[in-house]
Design a protein around this motif. Structure first.
Motif, short mmCIF file in Angstrom:
data_model
loop_
_atom_site.label_atom_id
_atom_site.label_comp_id
_atom_site.label_asym_id
_atom_site.label_seq_id
_atom_site.Cartn_x
_atom_site.Cartn_y
_atom_site.Cartn_z
N GLU A 1 0.82 -1.21 0.00
CA GLU A 1 0.00 0.00 0.00
C GLU A 1 0.86 1.27 0.00
O GLU A 1 0.54 2.23 -0.69
N ILE A 2 1.95 1.24 0.75
CA ILE A 2 2.86 2.39 0.77
C ILE A 2 3.43 2.62 -0.62
O ILE A 2 3.49 3.76 -1.10
N SER A 3 3.83 1.55 -1.27
CA SER A 3 4.40 1.65 -2.62
C SER A 3 3.39 2.25 -3.61
O SER A 3 3.72 3.14 -4.39
N ILE A 4 2.16 1.77 -3.56
CA ILE A 4 1.10 2.28 -4.45
C ILE A 4 0.83 3.75 -4.15
O ILE A 4 0.76 4.58 -5.06
N TYR A 5 0.65 4.07 -2.87
CA TYR A 5 0.35 5.45 -2.47
C TYR A 5 1.47 6.40 -2.89
O TYR A 5 1.22 7.44 -3.48
N CYS A 6 2.70 6.04 -2.59
CA CYS A 6 3.83 6.93 -2.86
C CYS A 6 4.08 7.12 -4.35
O CYS A 6 4.43 8.21 -4.80
N ALA A 7 3.90 6.05 -5.13
CA ALA A 7 4.04 6.17 -6.59
C ALA A 7 2.96 7.10 -7.14
O ALA A 7 3.24 7.96 -7.99
N CYS A 8 1.74 6.93 -6.67
CA CYS A 8 0.64 7.79 -7.09
C CYS A 8 0.91 9.24 -6.69
O CYS A 8 0.77 10.16 -7.49
N PHE A 9 1.33 9.44 -5.45
CA PHE A 9 1.57 10.78 -4.93
C PHE A 9 2.67 11.48 -5.71
O PHE A 9 2.50 12.62 -6.16
#
Length: 107
Positions: free
Chosen positions: A47-55
């Motif tokens: 989830e961190i990876s998805i969120y940070c890539a999106c951000f």
């Protein structure tokens, strides 16, 4: 006199054009992504990876270099972490990006 104003305006627009466009520098993306990943929230690693890539991607898409520098200067001038969070959260673009990226994790 009117003739002087038009070329001056066009010259000014030409030299400031990069401030109207999205950010294309991969280093900005890397810095945003790495800073995000280093500050984990209550999310698992996926989830961190998805969120940070999106951000990081959305910041590059929605902010100009000027806007990002102004935001960063405000954050750096803050005295404590709570004030830094308040400054970032008060930016409407950051708020929209965060909501969009959290939604991507949930869906």
């Amino acid at each position: 006199m009117r003739f002087f104003g038009v070329p001056f305006f066009l010259t000014l627009l030409f030299f400031h054009y990069p401030s109207f466009s999205k950010i294309n520098d991969k280093r900005v993306y890397d810095n945003m992504y790495n800073a995000c990943v280093e500050n984990p929230r209550q999310l698992n690693s996926r989830e961190i990876s998805i969120y940070c890539a999106c951000f990081a991607s959305d910041v590059m898409e929605r902010f100009t270099v000027k806007e990002l520098i102004e935001l960063e200067m405000g954050i750096l001038a803050a005295k404590d972490d709570e004030a830094k969070i308040r400054i970032a959260a008060s930016n409407s673009k950051i708020e929209k990006i965060a909501i969009k990226c959290i939604t991507e994790i949930i869906n």
